[in-house]
Design a protein around this motif. Structure first.
Motif, PDB file in Angstrom:
ATOM      1  N   GLU A 130       0.849  -1.195   0.000  1.00  0.00           N
ATOM      2  CA  GLU A 130       0.000   0.000   0.000  1.00  0.00           C
ATOM      3  C   GLU A 130       0.880   1.239   0.000  1.00  0.00           C
ATOM      4  N   GLU A 133      -1.184   6.732   0.615  1.00  0.00           N
ATOM      5  CA  GLU A 133      -2.621   7.050   0.567  1.00  0.00           C
ATOM      6  C   GLU A 133      -3.483   5.803   0.723  1.00  0.00           C
ATOM      7  N   ARG A 135      -3.489   3.150  -1.012  1.00  0.00           N
ATOM      8  CA  ARG A 135      -3.902   2.542  -2.279  1.00  0.00           C
ATOM      9  C   ARG A 135      -3.011   1.338  -2.547  1.00  0.00           C
ATOM     10  N   TYR A 137      -0.843  -1.232  -4.553  1.00  0.00           N
ATOM     11  CA  TYR A 137      -0.056  -1.227  -5.790  1.00  0.00           C
ATOM     12  C   TYR A 137       0.740  -2.521  -5.899  1.00  0.00           C
ATOM     13  N   ARG A 164      -5.381   2.259 -17.809  1.00  0.00           N
ATOM     14  CA  ARG A 164      -5.020   3.559 -17.247  1.00  0.00           C
ATOM     15  C   ARG A 164      -5.968   4.642 -17.771  1.00  0.00           C
ATOM     16  N   ILE A 169      -6.303   2.077 -13.172  1.00  0.00           N
ATOM     17  CA  ILE A 169      -4.952   1.938 -12.620  1.00  0.00           C
ATOM     18  C   ILE A 169      -4.165   3.218 -12.892  1.00  0.00           C
ATOM     19  N   ALA A 170      -3.055   3.353 -12.188  1.00  0.00           N
ATOM     20  CA  ALA A 170      -2.065   4.394 -12.479  1.00  0.00           C
ATOM     21  C   ALA A 170      -0.719   3.692 -12.550  1.00  0.00           C
ATOM     22  N   THR A 177      -0.433   1.057  -9.698  1.00  0.00           N
ATOM     23  CA  THR A 177      -1.358   1.317  -8.592  1.00  0.00           C
ATOM     24  C   THR A 177      -2.773   0.950  -9.029  1.00  0.00           C
ATOM     25  N   THR A 179      -6.023   1.823  -8.701  1.00  0.00           N
ATOM     26  CA  THR A 179      -6.751   2.991  -8.197  1.00  0.00           C
ATOM     27  C   THR A 179      -8.245   2.732  -8.023  1.00  0.00           C
ATOM     28  N   ASP A 180      -8.791   1.767  -8.742  1.00  0.00           N
ATOM     29  CA  ASP A 180     -10.228   1.475  -8.659  1.00  0.00           C
ATOM     30  C   ASP A 180     -10.418  -0.038  -8.581  1.00  0.00           C
TER      31      ASP A 180
END
Length: 198
Positions: A130, A133, A135, A137, A164, A169-170, A177, A179-180
């Protein structure tokens, strides 16, 4: 014994030196084909045994590479107690189950869903963590994702770009990461619907 990321515990065709058990980190067992392509056979997690060629062969039929900084314990198979043998059998059985699940996943869905499935799998290994934040990854290259999804690096790069762009993702240097997470799981659920109907 401690191994830095990207170092080898043993290489394909090395003389067997015994069994190993992972204490920390993640080990990739791979085999090089006659065409020079690397195939990932399985990922070995903390508590798992590997190097089982020591039970029946004179050389290792694959190599073992640390994907993260790792600690492993060397074990002489002759010295295994009855309890340790049972532990070894359970570990190898569990790993076989994961390998079979992975093979099924390789035959299911399009490339994007296979990449997502493999990312979620890696997130539950020592490659997952993590960020500040909170999140989730995954420390993974496109090459590793290509091996794990049965595709090429170029095709995986395209799938990563699409994920992305969708905000799922990022990406950064050697990490992705998630992200969702809900969106990624929904994508997988949508990929399964046609198969369930068929």
């Amino acid at each position: 014994m401690r191994y830095a990321r990207s170092t080898y515990i043993f290489r394909q065709y090395d003389p067997v030196m015994g069994l190993y058990r992972v204490e920390t980190g993640l080990i990739r067992l791979g085999q090089v084909t006659s065409r020079g392509r690397l195939l990932t056979l399985r990922l070995v997690q903390p508590g798992d045994y590997f190097g089982e060629d020591a039970l029946h062969a004179a050389v290792y039929g694959h190599h073992a590479e640390a994907l993260t900084n790792s600690a492993v314990v060397g074990i002489d198979p002759v010295q295994l107690s009855e309890t340790a043998l049972l532990d070894l059998a359970r570990s190898l059985g569990s790993q076989l189950g994961r390998v079979l699940d992975h093979e099924v996943n390789l035959q299911s869905g399009d490339l994007k869903s296979r990449v997502v499935r493999y990312l979620l799998h890696l997130a539950d290994t020592p490659l997952g963590a993590e960020d500040p934040e909170n999140r989730l990854y995954v420390r993974a290259t496109h090459e590793l994702l290509a091996e794990g999804s049965g595709s090429t690096r170029e095709s995986v790069s395209k799938a990563i770009t699409e994920l992305r762009a969708a905000g799922l993702i990022a990406t950064g240097y050697r990490h992705i990461t998630l992200t969702d997470l809900a969106g990624l799981r929904a994508l997988l659920a949508g990929a399964l619907q046609p198969q369930l109907k068929g």
